[in-house]
Design an enzyme around this catalytic site. Structure first.
Site, mmCIF file in Angstrom:
data_model
loop_
_atom_site.group_PDB
_atom_site.id
_atom_site.type_symbol
_atom_site.label_atom_id
_atom_site.label_comp_id
_atom_site.label_asym_id
_atom_site.label_seq_id
_atom_site.Cartn_x
_atom_site.Cartn_y
_atom_site.Cartn_z
ATOM 1 N N ALA B 17 0.826 -1.213 0.000
ATOM 2 C CA ALA B 17 0.000 0.000 0.000
ATOM 3 C C ALA B 17 0.860 1.263 0.000
ATOM 4 O O ALA B 17 0.422 2.325 -0.456
ATOM 5 C CB ALA B 17 -0.953 0.004 1.193
ATOM 6 N N SER B 37 -7.447 1.381 9.110
ATOM 7 C CA SER B 37 -6.769 0.203 9.633
ATOM 8 C C SER B 37 -7.560 -0.261 10.844
ATOM 9 O O SER B 37 -8.370 0.507 11.387
ATOM 10 C CB SER B 37 -5.339 0.568 10.011
ATOM 11 O OG SER B 37 -4.732 -0.479 10.744
ATOM 12 N N LEU B 78 -5.507 -6.223 1.332
ATOM 13 C CA LEU B 78 -5.630 -7.135 2.472
ATOM 14 C C LEU B 78 -5.223 -8.554 2.076
ATOM 15 O O LEU B 78 -5.172 -8.884 0.894
ATOM 16 C CB LEU B 78 -7.085 -7.141 2.973
ATOM 17 C CG LEU B 78 -7.626 -5.783 3.455
ATOM 18 C CD1 LEU B 78 -9.137 -5.863 3.695
ATOM 19 C CD2 LEU B 78 -6.905 -5.358 4.735
ATOM 20 N N LYS B 101 -3.713 -8.858 -5.988
ATOM 21 C CA LYS B 101 -3.725 -10.238 -6.459
ATOM 22 C C LYS B 101 -3.156 -11.150 -5.390
ATOM 23 O O LYS B 101 -2.375 -10.669 -4.571
ATOM 24 C CB LYS B 101 -2.974 -10.397 -7.772
ATOM 25 C CG LYS B 101 -1.731 -9.541 -7.996
ATOM 26 C CD LYS B 101 -0.583 -9.564 -7.047
ATOM 27 C CE LYS B 101 -0.071 -10.889 -6.562
ATOM 28 N NZ LYS B 101 0.930 -10.761 -5.478
#
Lengths: 360, 360
Positions: B17, B37, B78, B101
């Site tokens: 991220a 978060s 995630l 992915k």
């Protein structure tokens, strides 16, 4: 010609014999002594077209070359179906044997050739030229380096070329009675050799052909592939074909390094050849660039790789002839292991891509 | 911020991220609106460490990001086991979804995500950055060129990296409850994507895992490979691993041409990227040199590939938001096909490397 020059006889006028004739002429310790063909006219034309020395003899049979006492060694570029007969005949006449690949139609057949060479104390070597390029030795250093390359984990090799319509109809490599292994025996030979070479000639325990090999109407392989599996978990794949653009890749990946080359059989340029070596490859922060990047290594060669091959073969023959050394068993061992793997791929194809165990 | 800027919310503070946050900042049509978060402190630290704009909101939950009316789209990095839950939740809140992915643990699971996106009229795209590099479009031109490349015959792809001891113990990608597909879902995703991309996303009919995949004690894949087989005889192989030096190869061979690249997932340099293209490769007389040789093509990019991805995603979202266009179905289709092949490889591994048929 000097005392240390090994005198070569050539059996047949195959296209590849033109290149190897030049290699014999270029090698400092070899000379062309004779060429034989089933047609003496063809042999004469071949000698003239390839600038053979005036001393070279021209014969209308292969036997005549083998009977010539001034011939030390023969180069045999005949169709594979004739290898056993002529390589054995040559050995029995005490001629050292440089034999084109594939060395035979099976390892069982090849064993007769090896037995004849051993019984007669002659050197055997197959015509896999790239093994003799100085680049190959440099790459071997890299693969053997536990710090730069680590433990070998996987190998991929590929050799394809787009054969012409004429080739696909008429070349000996698509004829079941001449080169029954087709693309597997031709380009596949090199793939398998490169994989074994990278694995330091350790044989895999299992070979499995990839599905859907392409065969011609006579059942000769035009395109196929396989995966090879070793006891320690190493895995290799290869793809060989007469039906795709010319491509010659080897990639070997170790725990710490990666080797790449894209011209392993015939280097892009004759005078020098490169490979890419990477060690402990990783990224910059945020994974935006590689650090370090792979580096390119170029190896210059004083002789073309085919002449290096002839030079090495002639050196071994010279040692036997001049110093009473024994034939070097490394070369027939490399040939036999390559052939064993080819046999296993062929057997797997014949059995619907079942796994085939390899026993040395 | 302008009217045409798409406002992104980020779910979680995964390492990747950080890179995508930068990409959102770099893309001319995107801006970071929020990060959430499970720990608000962690979210605050993440926002500060990554230079988020003062306007960006910081939340102590993922739900809060989805409830924010100023968020148009979410980026979801995630663990895979959470993809279905949070991608579906995002779509149901009318947020467009950029998903890391592998998109799911199975195509069946992914279909729930696609259904939610379709039902809510939101764009779906997976986070396969290299698809958006301008090099990829250039390579596509080459592969589509019947004169320069011809008909695709074979593909080989490889993505490996040498994971650290810490990674192999603690990373989410080796945990069965987080990223159960392991190396297959991580580096294997890219291999499969590159193969499908080269095959113009035509699905293979059969997939067979290579023998001896390496699993950790929890049964998560650390290294594996497979062959893929198409109706027309095309064949592909790939190898993916956490246990070998970083390597990223794609080779695609056609009847007339060959494509090579060795940095397909992350280019060696961020600002430009190269590939090698060869057409009608052959040799000089006597087979001493290649003629023509492969040529190197370099493509400069104005934005890093991750920012190109964000720009493309934001462009599609902008079209839906601003002009009432429908979501582009190409991207979820690419994701689904990639996942279908991963599923087949996994099924083949689970069945002792049996062939698995693929049905779309």
């Amino acid at each position: 010609m000097t005392d240390t020059e090994i005198r070569f006889g050539i059996l047949g006028c195959a296209d590849i014999a033109r290149k190897v004739s030049r290699a014999i002429a270029l090698a400092p310790n070899a000379t062309i002594a004779a060429v034989g063909s089933r047609s003496i006219d063809k042999a004469s034309r071949f000698a003239a077209a390839n600038g053979f020395p005036p001393s070279a003899k021209v014969y209308g049979s292969y036997d005549a070359v083998l009977d010539d006492p001034d011939v030390d060694a023969v180069y045999v570029p005949l169709p594979t179906s004739l290898h056993r007969r002529w390589a054995v005949a040559a050995a029995e006449k005490k001629k050292h044997v440089l034999l084109e690949k594939p060395v035979a139609l099976s390892a069982e057949e090849f064993d007769h050739i090896v037995a004849a060479c051993e019984a007669n104390g002659v050197q055997f070597m197959d015509g896999t030229m790239w093994m003799h390029h100085p680049r190959t030795a440099k790459m071997r250093e890299f693969l053997s380096d536990s710090e730069r390359f680590g433990e070998l984990k996987s190998i991929h090799s590929c050799f394809t070329f787009a054969a012409s319509e004429d080739f696909l109809k008429n070349d000996i490599r698509v004829k079941p009675d001449l080169d029954a292994l087709g693309a597997l025996g031709d380009t596949g030979w090199y793939c398998v050799r490169s994989i074994l070479w990278a694995a330091d000639f350790e044989l895999p325990k299992t070979v499995i052909a990839l599905r859907s090999p392409v065969l011609n109407e006579a059942g000769v392989i035009l395109s196929c592939g396989a995966s090879l599996h070793w006891e320690d978990g190493k895995v290799a794949t290869f793809h060989c074909s007469f039906l795709s653009n010319l491509t010659m890749d080897v990639t070997a990946i170790g725990t710490k390094g990666t080797l790449h080359l894209q011209d392993f059989v015939i280097p892009f340029e004759e005078g020098k050849a490169s490979f890419s070596a990477a060690t402990k490859s990783w990224f910059t922060e945020l994974v935006t660039d590689w650090l370090p990047r792979p580096s390119e290594h170029t190896v210059v060669t004083d002789l073309p790789q085919d002449a290096c091959m002839v030079r090495e073969f002639a050196r071994l023959v010279g040692g036997i002839k001049g110093s009473g050394l024994s034939p070097d068993k490394k070369w027939p061992t490399f040939s036999r292991r390559t052939q064993l793997v080819l046999d296993a791929v062929k057997a797997s194809i014949d059995k619907g891509c079942e796994p085939i165990a390899i026993f040395n």
